[in-house]
Design a protein around this motif. Structure first.
Motif, PDB file in Angstrom:
ATOM      1  N   LYS A   1       0.833  -1.210   0.000  1.00 25.85           N
ATOM      2  CA  LYS A   1       0.000   0.000   0.000  1.00 25.85           C
ATOM      3  C   LYS A   1       0.873   1.267   0.000  1.00 25.85           C
ATOM      4  N   ASN A   2       1.886   1.293   0.869  1.00 28.76           N
ATOM      5  CA  ASN A   2       2.731   2.490   0.955  1.00 28.76           C
ATOM      6  C   ASN A   2       3.553   2.707  -0.311  1.00 28.76           C
TER       7      ASN A   2
ATOM      8  N   ILE B   1       1.259   4.458  -2.665  1.00 32.70           N
ATOM      9  CA  ILE B   1       1.052   5.866  -2.274  1.00 32.70           C
ATOM     10  C   ILE B   1       2.288   6.693  -2.629  1.00 32.70           C
ATOM     11  N   GLU B   2       3.467   6.111  -2.416  1.00 29.73           N
ATOM     12  CA  GLU B   2       4.720   6.842  -2.689  1.00 29.73           C
ATOM     13  C   GLU B   2       5.078   6.852  -4.177  1.00 29.73           C
ATOM     14  N   GLY B   3       4.343   6.083  -4.987  1.00 30.94           N
ATOM     15  CA  GLY B   3       4.675   6.005  -6.414  1.00 30.94           C
ATOM     16  C   GLY B   3       5.982   5.264  -6.656  1.00 30.94           C
ATOM     17  N   ASN B   4       6.276   4.319  -5.766  1.00 27.07           N
ATOM     18  CA  ASN B   4       7.527   3.551  -5.863  1.00 27.07           C
ATOM     19  C   ASN B   4       7.253   2.267  -6.683  1.00 27.07           C
ATOM     20  N   VAL B   5       7.533   2.358  -7.986  1.00 21.96           N
ATOM     21  CA  VAL B   5       7.167   1.275  -8.913  1.00 21.96           C
ATOM     22  C   VAL B   5       7.909  -0.020  -8.569  1.00 21.96           C
ATOM     23  N   ALA B   6       9.238   0.089  -8.392  1.00 24.64           N
ATOM     24  CA  ALA B   6      10.035  -1.113  -8.090  1.00 24.64           C
ATOM     25  C   ALA B   6       9.600  -1.685  -6.733  1.00 24.64           C
TER      26      ALA B   6
ATOM     27  N   ALA C   1      -5.951  -0.364  -2.026  1.00 24.62           N
ATOM     28  CA  ALA C   1      -5.983   0.436  -0.784  1.00 24.62           C
ATOM     29  C   ALA C   1      -5.058   1.641  -0.935  1.00 24.62           C
ATOM     30  N   GLY C   2      -3.920   1.433  -1.595  1.00 23.17           N
ATOM     31  CA  GLY C   2      -2.997   2.554  -1.831  1.00 23.17           C
ATOM     32  C   GLY C   2      -3.633   3.609  -2.716  1.00 23.17           C
ATOM     33  N   MET C   3      -4.257   3.180  -3.819  1.00 18.45           N
ATOM     34  CA  MET C   3      -4.891   4.151  -4.718  1.00 18.45           C
ATOM     35  C   MET C   3      -6.070   4.836  -4.024  1.00 18.45           C
ATOM     36  N   ASN C   4      -6.693   4.146  -3.083  1.00 16.93           N
ATOM     37  CA  ASN C   4      -7.805   4.764  -2.358  1.00 16.93           C
ATOM     38  C   ASN C   4      -7.344   5.911  -1.460  1.00 16.93           C
ATOM     39  N   VAL C   5      -6.070   5.900  -1.123  1.00 17.57           N
ATOM     40  CA  VAL C   5      -5.511   7.032  -0.370  1.00 17.57           C
ATOM     41  C   VAL C   5      -5.133   8.148  -1.348  1.00 17.57           C
ATOM     42  N   VAL C   6      -4.586   7.729  -2.505  1.00 15.20           N
ATOM     43  CA  VAL C   6      -4.112   8.696  -3.496  1.00 15.20           C
ATOM     44  C   VAL C   6      -5.270   9.556  -4.044  1.00 15.20           C
TER      45      VAL C   6
END
Ligand code: B1M
Length: 210
Positions: free
Chosen positions: A8-9, A12-17, A43-48
């Motif tokens: 999830k994090n 949210i951080e946009g950390n592809v790797a 869940a990550g995109m739901n925060v974004v």
């Protein structure tokens, strides 16, 4: 150690790797792919989504988050061959005839996808006939029209009128959006709703299909 919070994090951080590595770790630990999607990637995109709506995140960051989500999704998809993902509904979306702007439309598509909708993204410069063909072919519940130019807003009305002519208007909800578009305009041209941004588009679609 495999951990959904890390998935999830990373999104949210946009950390592809990071999203790919954490998703892989979760899969290798035997976690349910749907759990990884819903409690990690989505869940990550739901925060974004809400952060973008609140002006706390900007377009490049949202696009990186989406890229991270897709990186994880690609890995999970391979494990999902045996069962169908539950879908909230289907949306056909495109930028109307004469208009080449697609950044905002693609963001809306991503938000819808990450909220569980099947999205058929037709692209840009889509004439009314192509929207009608897509309705016949994909049988969506919702058609989304995007326009960024005051001149191409008129193609939204043309598209709705064409759907009527083809007898397809009553089987879909039509939503519109884009910088020059307003709620009043959506009423004027006979759309079912207007959304100012991706998060609102998801809420609008949810409401229309409830
Ligand atoms: Co052009 N452009 N552009 N452009 N462009 C604008 C829109 C403009 C406002 C710039 C300006 O003059 N200040 C202006 C329009 C003026 C007007 O009509 N009122 C303009 C113009 C004039 C033009 C050209 C005519 C320029 C020229 O060639 N002389 C030309 C037209 C080409 C064409 O389409 N036929 C043109 C071309 C281009 C580029 C190709 C260079 C590029 C597009 C690249 C691409 O999209 N792949 C471009 C860009 C990048 C812009 C600006 C700078 C940024 C648009 C953008 O991506 N915003 C824009 C100025 C601006 O808005 N500041 C401008 C970020 C994006 C996240 O926001 O698209 O608003 P937005 O999407 C939002 C909401 O609107 C909403 O949700 C999104 C997410 O929050 N939304 C929906 C969008 N679609 C939705 C659908 C929904 C619901 C919500 O439901 C279905």
């Amino acid at each position: 150690m495999a951990n959904l919070e890390l998935v999830k994090n990373s999104v949210i951080e946009g950390n592809v790797a990071g999203a790919a590595a954490e998703t892989k770790a979760c899969l290798e630990s035997g976690m349910d792919p749907l759990e990884i999607i819903n409690q990690g990637l989505v869940a990550g995109m739901n925060v974004v989504g809400p952060r973008f709506k609140a002006g706390e995140m900007f377009v490049p960051e949202v696009l990186m988050s989406a890229k991270a989500m897709h990186a994880g999704m690609e890995l999970v998809k391979e494990k999902l061959v045996d069962f169908e993902m539950p879908s909230e509904g289907k949306v056909v979306i495109g930028t109307v005839k004469g208009d080449l702007h697609d950044i905002g439309k693609n963001l809306v598509a991503i938000m819808l996808e990450s909220s569980g909708y099947d999205v058929v993204n037709l692209g840009v410069d889509i004439p009314p006939e192509k929207f009608a063909e897509a309705v016949k072919e994909h049988n969506p519940q919702v058609v989304g029209l995007s326009a960024l130019l005051t001149t191409t807003m008129l193609a939204m009305k043309e598209t709705i009128d064409y759907l009527k002519e083809e007898g397809l208007r009553d089987q879909v909800k039509v939503i519109i959006g884009g910088a020059p578009v307003t709620e009043d305009f959506s009423v004027e041209i006979g759309a079912d709703g207007y959304a100012p941004d991706g998060g609102s588009a998801v809420e609008l679609v949810k409401g229309l299909l409830a």
